[in-house]
Design an enzyme around this catalytic site. Structure first.
Site, PDB file in Angstrom:
ATOM      1  N   HIS A   1       7.712  -4.984   7.537  1.00  0.00           N
ATOM      2  CA  HIS A   1       8.055  -6.079   8.456  1.00  0.00           C
ATOM      3  C   HIS A   1       8.278  -5.547   9.870  1.00  0.00           C
ATOM      4  O   HIS A   1       7.944  -6.211  10.846  1.00  0.00           O
ATOM      5  CB  HIS A   1       9.331  -6.796   7.997  1.00  0.00           C
ATOM      6  CG  HIS A   1       9.115  -7.791   6.881  1.00  0.00           C
ATOM      7  ND1 HIS A   1       8.182  -8.794   6.949  1.00  0.00           N
ATOM      8  CD2 HIS A   1       9.742  -7.933   5.676  1.00  0.00           C
ATOM      9  CE1 HIS A   1       8.237  -9.526   5.837  1.00  0.00           C
ATOM     10  NE2 HIS A   1       9.165  -9.006   5.041  1.00  0.00           N
TER      11      HIS A   1
ATOM     12  N   HIS B   1       8.658  -2.213   1.949  1.00  0.00           N
ATOM     13  CA  HIS B   1       8.321  -3.591   2.335  1.00  0.00           C
ATOM     14  C   HIS B   1       9.068  -3.970   3.626  1.00  0.00           C
ATOM     15  O   HIS B   1       8.473  -4.545   4.546  1.00  0.00           O
ATOM     16  CB  HIS B   1       8.692  -4.532   1.181  1.00  0.00           C
ATOM     17  CG  HIS B   1       8.550  -5.987   1.500  1.00  0.00           C
ATOM     18  ND1 HIS B   1       7.422  -6.715   1.194  1.00  0.00           N
ATOM     19  CD2 HIS B   1       9.403  -6.846   2.117  1.00  0.00           C
ATOM     20  CE1 HIS B   1       7.596  -7.968   1.610  1.00  0.00           C
ATOM     21  NE2 HIS B   1       8.795  -8.080   2.168  1.00  0.00           N
ATOM     22  N   GLU B   2      10.355  -3.635   3.702  1.00  0.00           N
ATOM     23  CA  GLU B   2      11.138  -3.939   4.915  1.00  0.00           C
ATOM     24  C   GLU B   2      10.559  -3.217   6.123  1.00  0.00           C
ATOM     25  O   GLU B   2      10.465  -3.795   7.212  1.00  0.00           O
ATOM     26  CB  GLU B   2      12.608  -3.544   4.731  1.00  0.00           C
ATOM     27  CG  GLU B   2      13.359  -4.370   3.696  1.00  0.00           C
ATOM     28  CD  GLU B   2      13.235  -5.864   3.935  1.00  0.00           C
ATOM     29  OE1 GLU B   2      13.249  -6.298   5.094  1.00  0.00           O
ATOM     30  OE2 GLU B   2      13.105  -6.604   2.941  1.00  0.00           O
TER      31      GLU B   2
ATOM     32  N   GLU C   1       4.758 -11.956   4.748  1.00  0.00           N
ATOM     33  CA  GLU C   1       5.150 -11.325   3.483  1.00  0.00           C
ATOM     34  C   GLU C   1       3.994 -10.505   2.916  1.00  0.00           C
ATOM     35  O   GLU C   1       4.179  -9.405   2.410  1.00  0.00           O
ATOM     36  CB  GLU C   1       5.602 -12.369   2.456  1.00  0.00           C
ATOM     37  CG  GLU C   1       6.958 -12.991   2.752  1.00  0.00           C
ATOM     38  CD  GLU C   1       8.081 -11.961   2.887  1.00  0.00           C
ATOM     39  OE1 GLU C   1       7.992 -10.870   2.301  1.00  0.00           O
ATOM     40  OE2 GLU C   1       9.042 -12.260   3.612  1.00  0.00           O
TER      41      GLU C   1
HETATM   42 ZN    ZN Z   1       9.635  -9.635   3.161  1.00  0.00          ZN
END
Ligand code: ZN
Length: 264
Positions: free
Chosen positions: A128, A124-125, A180
């Protein structure tokens, strides 16, 4: 009929916002500015936070992230990911700086039950970084001119303030819901491509909720910059159904052994 027209208009507005945001980010923050800013911010972070001294755990997390990062290069080439575990058992969080610096707190390693849960968070990071979310957000928050100045020159005070807000010390959530969601989509793809069971994302969220209820008063904010909202949970469930993923590896024993010194 009216409702349908309204929904259509809303969908079009949202879609054009996302496109506009993306184009703005790309136009405003060049790759060089982003990399240089990331390098400087990471130096600030490492002044404030203490890297975990256990080199075996650092190496374990780096090895775990390597294939996930490798996958992500298809979507955003040219990034060299640097992964660091920060020594703070009270912080259950992880964050990424512009340019590929990814940090995870030892508190998150303690809270996770298996490798797939940690892989999901790290993927997930990386999502980003692929989406250039922090560069876009910094450009929106501080203005492009300041970012370029910071990347070119020195302003330790301003960089320190930015580093603090990126590390989740700021009161507000960092990213928009769109960002997100995009990070979850990338993260989901990368973790499943590496053979992990994406349901681990959901078990991790459930564990955070339980911790939140029973949390000791000294525990800092849980995953504050990436809240496991009901919307995120349901979108992840939809991704699992759509992708038809029926399982994958969890690597619980390996994980528990690797981080045993933190759990004691
Ligand atoms: Zn996030």
């Amino acid at each position: 009929m009216r409702l349908a027209a309204f929904t259509l208009a809303l969908t079009l507005t949202l879609a054009s916002c996302a496109i506009l945001r993306e184009q703005l980010g790309l136009a405003l923050v060049s790759q060089e500015t982003e990399l240089e800013l990331g390098r400087k911010l990471s130096a600030q972070i490492e002044k404030k936070e203490k890297p975990l001294a256990d080199s075996r755990i650092q190496a374990y997390v780096r090895q775990l992230v390597a294939p996930i990062a490798q996958r992500s290069l298809q979507d955003r080439p040219g990034i060299v990911y640097q992964v660091t575990v920060i020594d703070n058992p009270k912080q259950i969080n992880a964050f990424a700086l512009p340019g590929g610096y990814v940090y995870v707190y030892s508190g998150l390693l303690k809270a996770a039950d298996n490798e797939a849960e940690l892989a999901g968070v790290m993927a997930h990071e990386i999502g980003h970084v692929v989406g250039r979310h922090s560069a876009n957000q910094l450009a929106a928050q501080y203005g492009m001119e300041l970012l370029t100045q910071l990347a070119l020159g020195e302003d330790a005070g301003q960089l320190g303030e930015m580093a603090a807000s990126l590390a989740g010390a700021g009161a507000m959530a960092r990213f928009s819901r769109d960002d997100e969601r995009e990070a979850d989509e990338y993260g989901f793809r990368y973790m499943t491509a590496c053979g992990y069971d994406p349901r681990a994302l959901l078990t991790f969220f459930t564990r955070l909720e339980q911790l939140e209820k029973s949390r000791p008063s000294d525990l800092e904010r849980l995953f504050a910059s990436h809240p496991p909202t009901p919307e995120r949970v349901s979108l992840i469930e939809q991704m699992i159904t759509k992708a038809g993923v029926s399982g994958g590896k969890l690597e619980r024993d390996k994980y528990q052994k690797s981080v045993a010194s933190l759990k004691r």
